[in-house]
Design a protein around this motif. Structure first.
Motif, mmCIF file in Angstrom:
data_model
loop_
_atom_site.group_PDB
_atom_site.id
_atom_site.type_symbol
_atom_site.label_atom_id
_atom_site.label_comp_id
_atom_site.label_asym_id
_atom_site.label_seq_id
_atom_site.Cartn_x
_atom_site.Cartn_y
_atom_site.Cartn_z
ATOM 1 N N MET A 120 50.758 43.252 50.513
ATOM 2 C CA MET A 120 49.299 43.106 50.516
ATOM 3 C C MET A 120 48.677 43.913 49.382
ATOM 4 S SD MET A 120 46.547 43.752 53.598
ATOM 5 C CE MET A 120 46.719 45.543 53.587
ATOM 6 N N LEU A 121 49.172 45.140 49.168
ATOM 7 C CA LEU A 121 48.657 45.973 48.076
ATOM 8 C C LEU A 121 48.848 45.275 46.734
ATOM 9 C CD1 LEU A 121 47.633 48.658 46.836
ATOM 10 C CD2 LEU A 121 49.996 49.487 46.961
ATOM 11 N N ARG A 122 50.043 44.773 46.477
ATOM 12 C CA ARG A 122 50.340 44.082 45.223
ATOM 13 C C ARG A 122 49.413 42.891 45.030
ATOM 14 N NH1 ARG A 122 55.415 41.185 46.318
ATOM 15 N NH2 ARG A 122 53.868 39.952 47.459
ATOM 16 N N ASP A 123 49.252 42.074 46.066
ATOM 17 C CA ASP A 123 48.435 40.866 45.940
ATOM 18 C C ASP A 123 46.970 41.187 45.706
ATOM 19 O OD1 ASP A 123 50.759 39.465 46.361
ATOM 20 O OD2 ASP A 123 50.334 39.000 48.469
ATOM 21 N N GLU A 124 46.458 42.214 46.393
ATOM 22 C CA GLU A 124 45.052 42.585 46.233
ATOM 23 C C GLU A 124 44.778 43.113 44.828
ATOM 24 O OE1 GLU A 124 42.320 42.470 48.324
ATOM 25 O OE2 GLU A 124 43.506 41.235 49.675
ATOM 26 N N VAL A 125 45.718 43.874 44.269
ATOM 27 C CA VAL A 125 45.526 44.414 42.923
ATOM 28 C C VAL A 125 45.634 43.302 41.882
ATOM 29 C CG1 VAL A 125 46.514 45.945 41.182
ATOM 30 C CG2 VAL A 125 46.255 46.740 43.531
ATOM 31 N N LEU A 126 46.613 42.423 42.026
ATOM 32 C CA LEU A 126 46.734 41.300 41.094
ATOM 33 C C LEU A 126 45.507 40.393 41.147
ATOM 34 C CD1 LEU A 126 50.491 40.301 41.590
ATOM 35 C CD2 LEU A 126 49.465 41.334 39.551
ATOM 36 N N ALA A 127 44.893 40.306 42.327
ATOM 37 C CA ALA A 127 43.700 39.470 42.475
ATOM 38 C C ALA A 127 42.523 39.999 41.666
ATOM 39 C CB ALA A 127 43.313 39.361 43.950
ATOM 40 N N VAL A 128 42.521 41.296 41.335
ATOM 41 C CA VAL A 128 41.452 41.857 40.508
ATOM 42 C C VAL A 128 41.473 41.220 39.127
ATOM 43 C CG1 VAL A 128 40.580 43.947 39.389
ATOM 44 C CG2 VAL A 128 41.373 44.035 41.766
ATOM 45 N N GLU A 129 42.647 41.115 38.540
ATOM 46 C CA GLU A 129 42.757 40.506 37.206
ATOM 47 C C GLU A 129 42.394 39.024 37.251
ATOM 48 O OE1 GLU A 129 42.802 40.066 33.433
ATOM 49 O OE2 GLU A 129 43.249 42.053 34.268
ATOM 50 N N LEU A 130 42.825 38.333 38.301
ATOM 51 C CA LEU A 130 42.472 36.916 38.440
ATOM 52 C C LEU A 130 40.961 36.751 38.558
ATOM 53 C CD1 LEU A 130 45.250 35.688 40.913
ATOM 54 C CD2 LEU A 130 45.077 35.214 38.462
ATOM 55 N N ALA A 131 40.320 37.650 39.320
ATOM 56 C CA ALA A 131 38.870 37.569 39.484
ATOM 57 C C ALA A 131 38.156 37.852 38.165
ATOM 58 C CB ALA A 131 38.413 38.545 40.562
ATOM 59 N N LEU A 132 38.681 38.793 37.388
ATOM 60 C CA LEU A 132 38.071 39.106 36.098
ATOM 61 C C LEU A 132 38.137 37.930 35.138
ATOM 62 C CD1 LEU A 132 39.256 42.781 35.460
ATOM 63 C CD2 LEU A 132 36.884 41.995 35.665
ATOM 64 N N GLN A 133 39.120 37.078 35.290
ATOM 65 C CA GLN A 133 39.203 35.891 34.443
ATOM 66 C C GLN A 133 38.039 34.938 34.711
ATOM 67 O OE1 GLN A 133 41.482 36.028 32.055
ATOM 68 N NE2 GLN A 133 42.145 37.933 33.036
ATOM 69 N N ASP A 134 37.485 35.008 35.924
ATOM 70 C CA ASP A 134 36.311 34.192 36.257
ATOM 71 C C ASP A 134 35.038 34.845 35.737
ATOM 72 O OD1 ASP A 134 37.853 32.296 37.538
ATOM 73 O OD2 ASP A 134 37.661 33.252 39.492
ATOM 74 N N SER A 135 34.845 36.118 36.108
ATOM 75 C CA SER A 135 33.651 36.841 35.657
ATOM 76 C C SER A 135 33.799 38.323 35.965
ATOM 77 C CB SER A 135 32.391 36.307 36.350
ATOM 78 O OG SER A 135 32.385 36.653 37.726
ATOM 79 N N LEU A 136 32.990 39.123 35.284
ATOM 80 C CA LEU A 136 33.011 40.566 35.530
ATOM 81 C C LEU A 136 32.543 40.872 36.942
ATOM 82 C CD1 LEU A 136 33.349 43.485 34.652
ATOM 83 C CD2 LEU A 136 31.094 43.358 33.545
ATOM 84 N N ASP A 137 31.513 40.169 37.417
ATOM 85 C CA ASP A 137 31.014 40.406 38.774
ATOM 86 C C ASP A 137 32.076 40.084 39.818
ATOM 87 O OD1 ASP A 137 28.541 41.376 38.098
ATOM 88 O OD2 ASP A 137 27.544 39.414 38.165
ATOM 89 N N ALA A 138 32.827 39.010 39.586
ATOM 90 C CA ALA A 138 33.897 38.655 40.533
ATOM 91 C C ALA A 138 34.965 39.746 40.557
ATOM 92 C CB ALA A 138 34.513 37.315 40.145
ATOM 93 N N GLY A 139 35.290 40.302 39.394
ATOM 94 C CA GLY A 139 36.259 41.387 39.334
ATOM 95 C C GLY A 139 35.768 42.619 40.058
ATOM 96 N N ARG A 140 34.483 42.935 39.886
ATOM 97 C CA ARG A 140 33.918 44.091 40.596
ATOM 98 C C ARG A 140 33.971 43.885 42.103
ATOM 99 N NH1 ARG A 140 28.508 44.245 36.824
ATOM 100 N NH2 ARG A 140 29.288 45.605 35.122
ATOM 101 N N GLN A 141 33.652 42.677 42.554
ATOM 102 C CA GLN A 141 33.664 42.399 43.990
ATOM 103 C C GLN A 141 35.069 42.525 44.566
ATOM 104 O OE1 GLN A 141 31.794 38.584 44.645
ATOM 105 N NE2 GLN A 141 29.907 39.194 43.599
ATOM 106 N N GLN A 142 36.066 42.049 43.833
ATOM 107 C CA GLN A 142 37.438 42.173 44.309
ATOM 108 C C GLN A 142 37.869 43.632 44.334
ATOM 109 O OE1 GLN A 142 39.582 40.151 45.694
ATOM 110 N NE2 GLN A 142 41.223 41.690 45.747
ATOM 111 N N LEU A 143 37.492 44.392 43.316
ATOM 112 C CA LEU A 143 37.837 45.811 43.276
ATOM 113 C C LEU A 143 37.208 46.559 44.441
ATOM 114 C CD1 LEU A 143 39.144 48.204 41.736
ATOM 115 C CD2 LEU A 143 36.964 48.463 40.528
#
Length: 327
Positions: A120-143
């Protein structure tokens, strides 16, 4: 129980727990012991920490009696839960002793799994980079799912830095230290450590958080976690270095001392040095200031480094258990 049989039980339990994490992930919240701990801590926190009204903040900073009361209540509720959890775990482990060694290993593996989490930790952290590919706000929300700090003003590289810091710190908190205490002290040890770490995450703050003042109410929880996480944090950094065939040096010691936490700086400092990147918490610390600015590739590289460190840890433990089984 012979030393050989004990080593077999531990090895099988670690294998079963790891396979469950790899293929099935986390149990549902209703069955998750860490969630139960959170409910208890949330309830008792309301009894220990004063509300953060202006008058409460003033008293918190000036009244010795109020400080001592908050500290006593926080320590009392922590110790109460710790004694109950260790007692239950001890009785359960004794009861399992009546079973064949392989059944003990399998059942302990199922009980161990909810107390550590890599997938779960690995997937949640990798999801930050995926979200940043969409937008900065999406990356912040995932973080924001991973950290307690304010993420609203963070830039893309700061979002990535925070994700990598969280990954490194939780490699210790959620994986290496958990497994270390299981190998060292069995089910009672790992349950005590997981409770201490959860209590620190919920109570171990200075000043106001969530409408309450935690400086004194959370002091016992914070120091207890510091003590129990001390060996695992250094072991985590050492495993990270071994995974790339290097040995820690004085530079790691210096970087680890930069952070306010006595433990968090070790895995985070090792991560920064081994990936040659700059990690920071604005206004608090900077790790490896001469390192490269974190970019889109570094979260994936950080995950790979952590996975190698975990493999090295299992290899080392496997060798030790094998030697103990022989001798």
């Amino acid at each position: 129980m012979s030393t050989s049989e004990h080593a077999q039980i531990l090895a099988l339990a670690l294998l079963v727990g790891w396979l469950i994490d790899l293929y099935f992930g986390e149990p549902k919240a209703a069955w998750h012991p860490v969630v139960w701990m959170g409910h208890y801590l949330n309830f008792c926190g309301k009894l220990s920490a004063p509300l953060a009204a202006p008058e409460a903040l003033e008293l918190e900073s000036s009244s010795v009696k109020r400080k001592m009361l908050a500290f006593f209540l926080g320590a009392f509720f922590w110790l109460l839960a710790a004694i109950v959890l260790v007692g239950i775990a001890w009785k359960l482990q004794q009861a399992l002793g009546a079973l064949a060694w392989y059944w003990q290993g399998i059942i302990l593996g199922f009980l161990l799994k909810p107390l550590f989490s890599w997938g779960m930790l690995r997937d949640e952290v990798l999801a930050v980079e995926l979200a940043l590919q969409d937008s900065l706000d999406a990356g912040r929300q995932q973080l924001a799912r991973l950290v307690s700090r304010d993420v609203r003003q963070l830039q893309a590289h700061e979002v990535r830095e925070s994700a990598i810091e969280t990954l490194a710190e939780n490699l210790n908190d959620s994986v290496i230290s958990v497994l270390f205490w299981f190998v060292l002290a069995g089910l009672p040890g790992v349950l005590l450590y997981r409770f201490a770490n959860t209590a620190d995450a919920m109570w171990g703050y200075r000043g106001e958080r969530g409408g309450r003042v935690w400086t004194w109410a959370g002091k016992w929880a914070a120091h207890a976690d510091d003590i129990l996480s001390w060996p695992g944090a250094r072991l985590t950094a050492f495993m990270m270095y071994l995974s790339v065939a290097r040995m820690p040096n004085c530079q790691l010691w210096r970087e680890a001392g930069v952070t306010t936490s006595p433990n968090g700086g070790w895995p985070m400092g090792a991560m920064a040095l081994l990936l040659n990147i700059r990690l920071s918490k604005p206004g608090v610390y900077v790790l490896h200031a001469k390192g490269l600015e974190v970019d889109h590739q570094h979260i994936d590289l950080a995950v790979q480094l952590c996975e190698r460190a975990i493999c090295v840890w299992f290899l080392c433990v496997g060798v030790l258990l094998l030697l103990s089984a022989w001798y």
